[in-house]
Scaffold this motif. Structure first.
Motif, mmCIF file in Angstrom:
data_model
loop_
_atom_site.group_PDB
_atom_site.id
_atom_site.type_symbol
_atom_site.label_atom_id
_atom_site.label_comp_id
_atom_site.label_asym_id
_atom_site.label_seq_id
_atom_site.Cartn_x
_atom_site.Cartn_y
_atom_site.Cartn_z
ATOM 1 N N MET A 187 -10.369 -5.591 1.791
ATOM 2 C CA MET A 187 -10.345 -5.394 3.245
ATOM 3 C C MET A 187 -10.435 -3.897 3.540
ATOM 4 N N ALA A 210 -4.295 -5.241 10.606
ATOM 5 C CA ALA A 210 -3.756 -6.564 10.250
ATOM 6 C C ALA A 210 -2.243 -6.521 10.040
ATOM 7 N N ARG A 212 -9.906 -0.172 5.092
ATOM 8 C CA ARG A 212 -8.611 0.452 5.375
ATOM 9 C C ARG A 212 -8.142 0.235 6.815
ATOM 10 N N LEU A 258 -7.191 -3.305 7.513
ATOM 11 C CA LEU A 258 -5.934 -3.636 6.844
ATOM 12 C C LEU A 258 -4.743 -3.107 7.646
ATOM 13 N N ILE A 259 -4.881 -1.868 8.129
ATOM 14 C CA ILE A 259 -3.801 -1.291 8.950
ATOM 15 C C ILE A 259 -3.593 -2.148 10.201
#
Lengths: 404, 171
Positions: free
Chosen positions: B1, B9, B3, B6-7
């Motif tokens: 995923m 999420a 960066r 991801l943050i």
């Protein structure tokens, strides 16, 4: 010859029990001159590269869920030692630490750790929503809390890889969907639409959402990046299809009439069944023709059963419901056998035997009738057991060959 | 995923929780306070812990206008203040009329969501006993913060005018 499938039919590639079977088979094939040593080494290398530490994942998932359940329990205890804002600040701080840990482990591609942390975070978010409800005395309907939970956790739950976490996630998602739809149908029942509209919509949504979840479980990204999640969801969803069919059999134990009867939804469900029939080869490209036939027949029979049991008024016909359930179990057993899943086949055979025995208790009334019924039921069960023991491996092989 | 994704999420749930806190605080601080008499009993919730279950005794008088909860029309309770610490005069009306003519209003669709009050598990038995004793003598009240649109938030459950979790005053 070499049928190495993926998905529910992937006996040789299913991580749970693939290695032993595969190595044994490869040795046999090499000995028989079907493959050479190079091919064997290449296959072994490929398959070992796909191996996942199943026990580690299972223990990690179990530990994470225990921890998560513990957090939920602590919140449920409604600890009151500290003030409202401090309590919420502590909750958000812990959440922040968990989020950072999930991020850290995912960035470093520590699959096992990110799986465990994602599961803990998943339970933590639910517990936090419950805490918010406690602190602010929110009496909002349960579906709102579950929808919020499922929607805001879905992005990071895509990090999950283990079957156990995948199973819990699917239960959470389907549970949220079920509770939300039920709340909506309840509103409809109270409104002008009444029971008939709500029942028809309920049946249609149940069929349509099954198809939707089957599609989602085979989404290309999921199959490629999260094979264990895809595999677990596939198995669970087909299990749910069978369970729904068995539940539909119990409709023959009722006396549906008036607004309880389904009308237009039977047509809508028929369209969904047809869509599933057409899409099976796309969803499971490696299945054999027999496996397609078995699964298509299963879904079609469930639809027929629903139409017969809830499409028209009838008296109690327990025997018909029981026979329908045995037929469904039989079709399911054939389907999994065509996929080479002997363990599931054995389980379903046992379920058939058990259902046949229970049927005798249900159908017969007097001691003599019940006794005679149990004798014939026992003989039938023993015959089934003998057939299962002697014929199932042979049948599985034959079905496999027919599947090409 | 990637960066950034991801943050987003991992931060999304915290953002949603924070939003929930801000929303609840605003509702409590901006709403006008009203007290209502309550009567009740005590079950428990497996997920959320112990709570007191009660019914709000509205003491409704003659409706301002006919309003059916099952119809598409939004129904409200028209609230006319009487005195501090005394439940308001309550009359059923459409929300449109109540907004024009009343001191405050409460949308009836929220009534079913106001009937439980979470209490700490450690003091559950003591508080339940206190609540039951007080409810029998009609000394229990619910303090609601109701905003201009008629949406309520539970501010406190009161026994003899004090929050139920606080120490009882000498009588």
């Amino acid at each position: 010859m070499l049928r190495v499938g993926v998905g529910a039919g992937a006996r040789l590639t299913s991580p749970g029990y693939a290695p032993m079977n595969l190595e044994k088979k490869l040795a046999q094939w090499q000995e028989a001159g079907v493959i050479d040593a190079d091919t064997r080494a290449r296959i072994e290398g490929f398959e070992h590269g796909r191996q996942h530490p199943v026990l580690l994942y299972a223990l990690g998932g179990l530990g994470a869920l225990t921890l998560g359940t513990g957090i939920v329990s602590v919140v449920a205890a409604n600890w009151d030692a500290i003030g409202k804002l401090q309590k919420l600040a502590a909750d958000l701080l812990l959440g922040g630490a968990l989020a950072a840990a999930v991020y850290w482990s995912a960035r470093r591609e520590q699959a096992w750790l990110s799986d465990v942390l994602a599961a803990v975070y998943y339970a933590f978010v639910l517990a936090s929503i419950a805490l918010l409800g406690q602190v602010y005395q929110l009496g909002a309907p349960t579906y709102q809390a579950l929808l919020t939970w499922s929607l805001c956790t879905a992005p990071f739950m895509l990090l999950a890889r283990s079957p156990l976490v995948a199973a819990v996630w699917l239960c959470g998602l389907v549970g949220t969907q079920g509770v939300s739809i039920d709340a909506w149908l309840d509103t409809l029942r109270k409104g002008s639409g009444g029971n008939a509209l709500a029942n028809n919509l309920g049946a249609t949504l149940a069929f349509a959402s099954t198809l939707m979840w089957l599609w989602l479980s085979r989404a290309p990204w999921l199959v490629r990046e999260r094979p264990l999640v895809s595999d677990t969801w596939t198995r669970m969803l087909w299990g749910a299809v069978l369970a729904a069919g068995l539940a539909a059999g119990f409709l023959f134990y009722e006396h549906p009439s008036g607004s309880q009867l389904l009308s237009w939804s039977l047509g809508a469900c028929g369209v969904v069944v047809a869509a599933l029939h057409v899409s099976l080869p796309r969803l499971y490209p490696h299945w054999s023709a027999q496996a397609y036939a078995g699964h298509r027949l299963l879904v079609a029979c469930i639809w027929l059963l629903l139409a017969a049991a809830a499409g028209q008024s009838h008296g109690e016909a327990a025997w018909l419901g029981a026979i329908a359930q045995v037929v469904l179990l039989g079709i399911a057993a054939f389907s999994v056998l065509a996929l080479g899943q002997l363990r599931v086949f054995n389980l379903l055979t046992a379920a058939i035997a058990l259902r046949v025995l229970v049927m005798y208790f249900e159908v017969f009334g007097s001691m003599l009738d019940t006794g005679l019924g149990m004798i014939s039921g026992g003989i039938l069960t023993l015959l089934l057991a003998w057939l299962w023991k002697r014929k199932s491996p042979e049948l599985a092989q034959r079905l496999g060959r027919m599947g090409g | 995923m990637p960066r950034k994704l991801l943050i987003a999420a991992v931060v999304l749930p915290l953002f949603v929780l924070g939003l929930g806190i801000v929303r609840a605080e605003l509702q409590l601080s901006n709403g006008r306070r009203w007290v209502f008499d309550v009567t009740g009993y005590d079950p428990r919730d497996l997920l959320r812990g112990h709570y007191l279950n009660y019914r709000i005794a509205l003491h409704e008088t003659k409706p301002l206008e006919r309003c059916d909860d099952d119809s598409s029309q939004r129904c409200c309770l028209c609230l006319q203040g009487v005195a501090s610490g005394v439940p308001p005069k309550v009359q059923r009306a459409s929300c449109e009329l109540a907004a024009k003519r009343c001191d405050g209003m409460l949308q009836t669709r929220y009534l079913s969501q106001l009937q439980r009050y979470y209490i700490p598990e450690a003091d559950a038995n003591k508080l339940t006993q206190r609540f039951q004793d007080a409810a029998r003598q009609q000394r229990t009240q619910l303090l609601l913060a109701i905003d201009k649109s008629g949406k309520p938030a539970v501010a406190a459950l009161l026994v003899d005018g004090q929050r139920i979790a606080s120490k009882p005053a000498a009588r």
